[in-house]
Design an enzyme around this catalytic site. Structure first.
Site, PDB file in Angstrom:
ATOM      1  CE  LYS A  12       8.736 -20.014  51.099  1.00  0.00           C
ATOM      2  NZ  LYS A  12       9.399 -21.311  50.955  1.00  0.00           N
TER       3      LYS A  12
ATOM      4  N   GLY B 134      21.972 -23.980  56.694  1.00  0.00           N
ATOM      5  CA  GLY B 134      23.429 -23.914  56.608  1.00  0.00           C
ATOM      6  C   GLY B 134      24.106 -24.534  57.817  1.00  0.00           C
TER       7      GLY B 134
HETATM    8  N1  GLU Z   1      10.083 -23.219  53.830  1.00  0.00           N
HETATM    9  C1  GLU Z   1      10.445 -24.551  53.531  1.00  0.00           C
HETATM   10  C2  GLU Z   1      10.670 -24.732  52.046  1.00  0.00           C
HETATM   11  O1  GLU Z   1      10.970 -23.773  51.354  1.00  0.00           O
HETATM   12  C3  GLU Z   1       9.479 -25.565  54.134  1.00  0.00           C
HETATM   13  C4  GLU Z   1       8.054 -25.488  53.698  1.00  0.00           C
HETATM   14  C5  GLU Z   1       7.127 -26.402  54.496  1.00  0.00           C
HETATM   15  O2  GLU Z   1       7.607 -27.128  55.322  1.00  0.00           O
HETATM   16  O3  GLU Z   1       5.919 -26.327  54.252  1.00  0.00           O
HETATM   17  O4  GLU Z   1      10.646 -25.804  51.521  1.00  0.00           O
END
Ligand code: GLU
Length: 439
Positions: free
Chosen positions: A119, A242
């Site tokens: 992340k 949402g």
């Molecule tokens: N941010 C999204 C999640 O929390 C997608 C992550 C992604 O597609 O790599 O799952």
């Protein structure tokens, strides 16, 4: 009830601490009920294995130079590349990003994608920045995290506060420095369609959530709810997840959306709200860019919204929203967690005691990363799939994941969150075992 996490304490509100408690509980369960796992692998999986903090300047529209702090955390090397979104929000810090990366490791195991978890994020308030400032911030942040990202190393995607515009900029920045990279577009997912984005990615999180919900009802797992038609829905959060869940449930499944809230407040209408009209009001009419004030409806605070009677409650904003303080007053039949970590452990125990069926985040919102995976595959193969193909593959993945987790829950007499956690951890440890330890 979880004795280690009394109501309203820092522990309850701290997402990373909560995850670690859940992890420990899951390990305890696995060791006792399934098989004893090597301690070293548990410590390895607790992660993260790499954290990058960057500080960088951005020249603002008024000519001043402002410093920003950004992060990219790779949680586990269960598989590579690692995968996970990029969040632009004022509360972004290392602990939050680390917790969200941990979540990604587990989520990818639930839907069985060959990724580890990661992340990223920048501490900023995108609502108070101009498009030009955000473009510059994104480009500079992308450059700063070059040591981490790459199509086969670590692949970012959208999260709260980012979307396809930012992903396009990240791709462009990467491509400028890697002109000979044959599949540079696979460095990031959630891109605009004309830059290698996938059909269906924008609405993927919501769409995946709807498939899971539909399957839970079909399998008869939600007490007192046999059909989505005319089911009443309350949604907290009116961003990407949402809005699309409101639209899909209303238009495709004929649900009645009776409550919607964003960060400024909520609205409620027993007759039902039209998601498209509410979005139009929020984006084009409201001076505050909020749903508040729509159609002259009375404003509700968050707690009032969460405790409004409904069939389906959907937290779709961010972590730590459903708290122990009011969990006992929640009157939904099912909670579909489209946000990451919206329910505290303490609140969750109360909901389970109340026999509310909670579909946990790492299952409910895994549609986003699943279609990210499809986008990445298309980029690598130079293909572009049709929407119907993407949706069919997503549906299959989500139904398989739901069926696996609910079977695990039944076999071991666990709630869905505990089952999803233990299932994902077991799977991850098996992969780590098979990879072995280097050197
Ligand atoms: N941010 C999204 C999640 O929390 C997608 C992550 C992604 O597609 O790599 O799952």
């Amino acid at each position: 009830m979880n004795a280690r996490e009394p109501l309203g304490t820092k522990e309850e509100l701290d997402f990373l601490k909560r995850l670690k408690l859940e992890f420990q509980d899951a390990i305890q369960f696995i060791n006792k009920e399934v098989e004893v796992v090597e301690k070293g692998f548990i410590q390895l999986l607790e992660g993260p294995f790499r954290q990058l903090i960057v500080r960088f300047p951005v020249q603002m529209d008024d000519g001043s130079i402002k410093m920003f702090t950004g992060y990219r955390v790779q949680h586990s090397r269960v598989y590579e590349p690692t995968k996970g979104g990029i969040r632009f929000a004022p509360d972004v810090d290392l602990d939050l990003i680390t917790a969200l990366a941990f979540d990604m490791t587990l989520k990818c195991r639930v839907v069985d994608l060959p990724y580890g978890g990661a992340k990223g994020g920048v501490c900023c308030d995108p609502k108070k920045m101009s498009r030009r400032e955000l473009d510059k911030l994104t480009r500079r942040y992308a450059f700063e995290i070059f040591p981490m990202i790459g199509p086969d190393a670590d692949v970012p995607a959208p999260d709260v506060g980012t979307g396809e515009v930012e992903m396009g900029i990240i791709y462009d920045t990467y491509k400028m420095f890697h002109p000979k990279s044959p599949h540079a577009e696979a460095v990031v997912t959630g891109k605009p369609l004309n830059l290698g984005g996938s059909e269906g990615r924008t609405e993927a999180t919501a769409c995946g959530g709807a498939y899971v919900l539909e399957e839970a009802i079909k399998q008869g797992h939600i007490k007192g709810l046999n059909s989505l038609k005319d089911a009443t829905v309350v949604i907290h959060g009116f961003g990407n997840a949402g809005y699309y869940i409101a639209k899909i449930l209303n238009e495709e499944y004929r649900c009645r959306i009776i409550g919607i809230a964003d960060s400024k407040g909520g609205i409620y209408s027993q007759e039902g709200l039209n998601p498209k009209d509410v979005l139009n009001y929020k984006e084009k009419i409201s001076a505050k860019k909020s749903v508040v004030g729509y159609d002259g409806l009375q404003q509700l605070n968050e707690e009032q919204l969460f405790t409004s009677p409904c069939d389906i409650l959907i937290p779709a904003a961010k972590e730590t929203q459903i708290l122990g303080a009011f969990a006992d007053d929640i009157e939904a039949k099912v909670i579909l967690e489209l946000a990451n970590g919206p329910t505290t452990n303490f609140a969750h125990e109360i909901l389970i005691d109340k026999k509310i069926y909670v579909i946990p985040d790492i299952l409910a919102n895994a549609g986003g990363v699943t279609v990210s995976y499809f986008e990445w595959l298309q980029n690598k193969a130079g293909e572009s799939w049709e929407l119907s193909q993407v949706k069919e593959k997503l549906r299959k993945k989500m139904i398989t994941a739901y069926t696996n987790i609910s079977k695990f829950a039944k076999d071991y007499n666990l709630d869905m969150r505990k089952a999803a956690f233990a299932f994902a951890i077991l799977k991850a440890i098996k992969v780590l075992q098979n990879r072995g330890i280097f050197p």
